[in-house]
Motif scaffolding. Structure first.
Motif, PDB file in Angstrom:
ATOM      1  N   MET A   1       1.005  -1.222  -0.099  1.00  0.00           N
ATOM      2  CA  MET A   1       0.063  -0.056   0.006  1.00  0.00           C
ATOM      3  C   MET A   1       0.904   0.995   0.219  1.00  0.00           C
ATOM      4  O   MET A   1       2.023   1.052   0.363  1.00  0.00           O
ATOM      5  N   THR A   2       0.473   2.456  -0.233  1.00  0.00           N
ATOM      6  CA  THR A   2       1.064   3.514  -0.444  1.00  0.00           C
ATOM      7  C   THR A   2       1.322   4.202   0.955  1.00  0.00           C
ATOM      8  O   THR A   2       0.481   4.390   1.746  1.00  0.00           O
ATOM      9  N   ASP A   3       2.434   4.426   1.305  1.00  0.00           N
ATOM     10  CA  ASP A   3       2.715   5.077   2.630  1.00  0.00           C
ATOM     11  C   ASP A   3       2.338   6.370   3.124  1.00  0.00           C
ATOM     12  O   ASP A   3       2.111   6.587   4.141  1.00  0.00           O
ATOM     13  N   SER A   4       1.767   6.881   1.945  1.00  0.00           N
ATOM     14  CA  SER A   4       1.592   8.334   2.253  1.00  0.00           C
ATOM     15  C   SER A   4      -0.025   8.559   2.692  1.00  0.00           C
ATOM     16  O   SER A   4      -0.411   9.521   3.140  1.00  0.00           O
ATOM     17  N   LEU A   5      -0.779   7.217   2.317  1.00  0.00           N
ATOM     18  CA  LEU A   5      -2.229   7.362   2.780  1.00  0.00           C
ATOM     19  C   LEU A   5      -2.160   7.215   4.291  1.00  0.00           C
ATOM     20  O   LEU A   5      -1.724   6.576   4.706  1.00  0.00           O
ATOM     21  N   PRO A   6      -3.366   7.950   4.978  1.00  0.00           N
ATOM     22  CA  PRO A   6      -3.507   7.739   6.238  1.00  0.00           C
ATOM     23  C   PRO A   6      -4.036   6.385   6.701  1.00  0.00           C
ATOM     24  O   PRO A   6      -4.694   5.680   5.706  1.00  0.00           O
ATOM     25  N   VAL A   7      -3.532   5.675   7.597  1.00  0.00           N
ATOM     26  CA  VAL A   7      -4.025   4.163   7.927  1.00  0.00           C
ATOM     27  C   VAL A   7      -4.862   4.260   9.210  1.00  0.00           C
ATOM     28  O   VAL A   7      -4.914   4.755  10.254  1.00  0.00           O
ATOM     29  N   LEU A   8      -6.030   3.785   9.030  1.00  0.00           N
ATOM     30  CA  LEU A   8      -7.180   3.456   9.900  1.00  0.00           C
ATOM     31  C   LEU A   8      -6.929   2.109  10.396  1.00  0.00           C
ATOM     32  O   LEU A   8      -7.308   0.919   9.913  1.00  0.00           O
ATOM     33  N   GLU A   9      -6.490   1.753  11.873  1.00  0.00           N
ATOM     34  CA  GLU A   9      -6.296   0.279  12.418  1.00  0.00           C
ATOM     35  C   GLU A   9      -7.744  -0.077  12.846  1.00  0.00           C
ATOM     36  O   GLU A   9      -8.245   0.487  13.700  1.00  0.00           O
ATOM     37  N   VAL A  10      -8.115  -0.931  12.442  1.00  0.00           N
ATOM     38  CA  VAL A  10      -9.714  -1.648  12.894  1.00  0.00           C
ATOM     39  C   VAL A  10      -9.442  -3.178  13.176  1.00  0.00           C
ATOM     40  O   VAL A  10      -8.361  -3.795  12.636  1.00  0.00           O
ATOM     41  N   VAL A  11     -10.316  -3.647  13.715  1.00  0.00           N
ATOM     42  CA  VAL A  11     -10.448  -5.216  14.248  1.00  0.00           C
ATOM     43  C   VAL A  11     -11.589  -5.705  14.067  1.00  0.00           C
ATOM     44  O   VAL A  11     -12.804  -4.923  14.140  1.00  0.00           O
ATOM     45  N   ALA A  12     -11.824  -6.916  13.774  1.00  0.00           N
ATOM     46  CA  ALA A  12     -12.949  -7.427  13.500  1.00  0.00           C
ATOM     47  C   ALA A  12     -13.056  -9.122  14.275  1.00  0.00           C
ATOM     48  O   ALA A  12     -11.822  -9.515  14.044  1.00  0.00           O
ATOM     49  N   ALA A  13     -14.274  -9.494  14.715  1.00  0.00           N
ATOM     50  CA  ALA A  13     -14.240 -10.595  15.443  1.00  0.00           C
ATOM     51  C   ALA A  13     -14.925 -11.702  14.352  1.00  0.00           C
ATOM     52  O   ALA A  13     -16.066 -11.261  13.778  1.00  0.00           O
ATOM     53  N   VAL A  14     -14.215 -12.716  14.129  1.00  0.00           N
ATOM     54  CA  VAL A  14     -14.940 -13.825  13.444  1.00  0.00           C
ATOM     55  C   VAL A  14     -15.436 -14.931  14.563  1.00  0.00           C
ATOM     56  O   VAL A  14     -14.535 -15.554  15.152  1.00  0.00           O
ATOM     57  N   ILE A  15     -16.489 -14.599  14.941  1.00  0.00           N
ATOM     58  CA  ILE A  15     -17.081 -15.454  16.104  1.00  0.00           C
ATOM     59  C   ILE A  15     -17.787 -16.575  15.438  1.00  0.00           C
ATOM     60  O   ILE A  15     -18.894 -16.637  14.590  1.00  0.00           O
ATOM     61  N   GLU A  16     -17.446 -17.677  16.005  1.00  0.00           N
ATOM     62  CA  GLU A  16     -17.811 -18.932  15.563  1.00  0.00           C
ATOM     63  C   GLU A  16     -18.770 -19.529  16.727  1.00  0.00           C
ATOM     64  O   GLU A  16     -18.400 -19.301  17.868  1.00  0.00           O
ATOM     65  N   HIS A  17     -19.997 -20.107  16.391  1.00  0.00           N
ATOM     66  CA  HIS A  17     -20.788 -20.579  17.297  1.00  0.00           C
ATOM     67  C   HIS A  17     -21.796 -21.679  16.778  1.00  0.00           C
ATOM     68  O   HIS A  17     -22.260 -21.778  15.610  1.00  0.00           O
ATOM     69  N   GLU A  18     -21.474 -23.044  17.303  1.00  0.00           N
ATOM     70  CA  GLU A  18     -22.202 -24.211  16.833  1.00  0.00           C
ATOM     71  C   GLU A  18     -21.745 -24.314  14.949  1.00  0.00           C
ATOM     72  O   GLU A  18     -22.919 -24.567  14.184  1.00  0.00           O
ATOM     73  N   GLY A  19     -20.825 -24.020  14.876  1.00  0.00           N
ATOM     74  CA  GLY A  19     -20.243 -24.224  13.360  1.00  0.00           C
ATOM     75  C   GLY A  19     -20.647 -23.118  12.393  1.00  0.00           C
ATOM     76  O   GLY A  19     -20.277 -23.276  11.101  1.00  0.00           O
ATOM     77  N   MET A  20     -21.310 -22.036  12.975  1.00  0.00           N
ATOM     78  CA  MET A  20     -21.671 -21.128  12.131  1.00  0.00           C
ATOM     79  C   MET A  20     -20.540 -19.702  12.410  1.00  0.00           C
ATOM     80  O   MET A  20     -20.363 -19.699  13.693  1.00  0.00           O
ATOM     81  N   LEU A  21     -20.939 -18.990  11.680  1.00  0.00           N
ATOM     82  CA  LEU A  21     -19.944 -17.332  11.964  1.00  0.00           C
ATOM     83  C   LEU A  21     -21.004 -16.338  11.723  1.00  0.00           C
ATOM     84  O   LEU A  21     -22.145 -16.155  11.167  1.00  0.00           O
ATOM     85  N   LEU A  22     -20.841 -15.525  12.772  1.00  0.00           N
ATOM     86  CA  LEU A  22     -21.502 -14.157  12.780  1.00  0.00           C
ATOM     87  C   LEU A  22     -21.217 -13.295  11.915  1.00  0.00           C
ATOM     88  O   LEU A  22     -20.035 -12.959  11.867  1.00  0.00           O
ATOM     89  N   VAL A  23     -22.473 -12.770  10.955  1.00  0.00           N
ATOM     90  CA  VAL A  23     -22.067 -11.875   9.854  1.00  0.00           C
ATOM     91  C   VAL A  23     -23.106 -10.612  10.262  1.00  0.00           C
ATOM     92  O   VAL A  23     -24.070 -10.955  10.814  1.00  0.00           O
ATOM     93  N   CYS A  24     -22.850  -9.388  10.048  1.00  0.00           N
ATOM     94  CA  CYS A  24     -23.784  -8.347  10.365  1.00  0.00           C
ATOM     95  C   CYS A  24     -23.662  -7.217   9.052  1.00  0.00           C
ATOM     96  O   CYS A  24     -22.629  -7.029   8.414  1.00  0.00           O
ATOM     97  N   ARG A  25     -24.843  -6.788   8.888  1.00  0.00           N
ATOM     98  CA  ARG A  25     -24.968  -5.811   7.992  1.00  0.00           C
ATOM     99  C   ARG A  25     -25.034  -4.532   8.494  1.00  0.00           C
ATOM    100  O   ARG A  25     -25.695  -3.994   9.242  1.00  0.00           O
ATOM    101  N   ARG A  26     -24.113  -3.630   7.726  1.00  0.00           N
ATOM    102  CA  ARG A  26     -23.996  -2.401   7.969  1.00  0.00           C
ATOM    103  C   ARG A  26     -25.394  -1.341   7.744  1.00  0.00           C
ATOM    104  O   ARG A  26     -26.089  -1.549   6.848  1.00  0.00           O
ATOM    105  N   ALA A  27     -25.774  -0.781   8.795  1.00  0.00           N
ATOM    106  CA  ALA A  27     -27.014   0.145   9.014  1.00  0.00           C
ATOM    107  C   ALA A  27     -27.167   1.184   8.044  1.00  0.00           C
ATOM    108  O   ALA A  27     -25.787   1.826   7.980  1.00  0.00           O
ATOM    109  N   GLU A  28     -28.204   1.591   7.376  1.00  0.00           N
ATOM    110  CA  GLU A  28     -28.400   2.964   6.669  1.00  0.00           C
ATOM    111  C   GLU A  28     -27.688   4.171   7.561  1.00  0.00           C
ATOM    112  O   GLU A  28     -27.813   4.029   8.930  1.00  0.00           O
ATOM    113  N   GLY A  29     -27.100   4.905   6.780  1.00  0.00           N
ATOM    114  CA  GLY A  29     -26.407   5.999   7.475  1.00  0.00           C
ATOM    115  C   GLY A  29     -24.847   5.914   8.012  1.00  0.00           C
ATOM    116  O   GLY A  29     -24.251   6.966   8.702  1.00  0.00           O
TER     117      GLY A  29
END
Length: 141
Positions: A1-29
């Motif tokens: 990636m380009t070093d001159s771009l600002p970097v936003l550090e984020v983290v996400a959970a890959v949550i497993e429960h009973e063999g399934m993964l939690l996925v979420c849809r971003r809300a309007e706005g």
């Protein structure tokens, strides 16, 4: 990636429960509204990715998690900045979440069904890793 771009550090959970993964849809706005993602958020000053994720999941979903490992970290350029997304594997400590402060839908999907969604760009490397692992029958690392 380009070093001159600002970097936003984020983290996400890959949550497993009973063999399934939690996925979420971003809300309007919200940025990337209508797109699917693994839940999480920004890493605040002085936080480790694991600390940030535990805090974010408690704030967004109202549940506790335990981090079980690192899945992937990838940089994606979005709207003139680099999003550095670290995806960590996690398990629920208590109740299954039923609502989110940032999302209008929560679903549990088998890893092999992840590709059927319209994903936020930064989540695509993790989705690809999990989908390919499911297709090959080997665990994603």
């Amino acid at each position: 990636m380009t070093d001159s771009l600002p970097v936003l550090e984020v983290v996400a959970a890959v949550i497993e429960h009973e063999g399934m993964l939690l996925v979420c849809r971003r809300a309007e706005g919200r940025s990337a509204a209508g797109r699917w993602e693994f839940p999480g958020g920004k890493i605040e000053q002085g936080e480790t990715p694991a600390q940030a994720l535990i805090r974010e999941i408690r704030e967004e979903l109202g549940v506790g998690i335990t981090i079980s490992g690192h899945l992937t970290t990838n940089d994606t350029v979005v709207s003139g900045r680099t999003i550095r997304l670290t995806c960590l594997r996690a398990a629920l400590n208590d109740a299954v979440p039923v609502a989110s402060t940032d999302h209008d839908a929560l679903e549990w999907l088998a890893p092999g069904r992840l590709s059927g969604r319209r994903w936020a760009e930064p989540d695509l490397p993790a989705v690809s890793l999990l989908t390919n692992a499911a297709a090959s029958g080997t665990p994603a690392r």
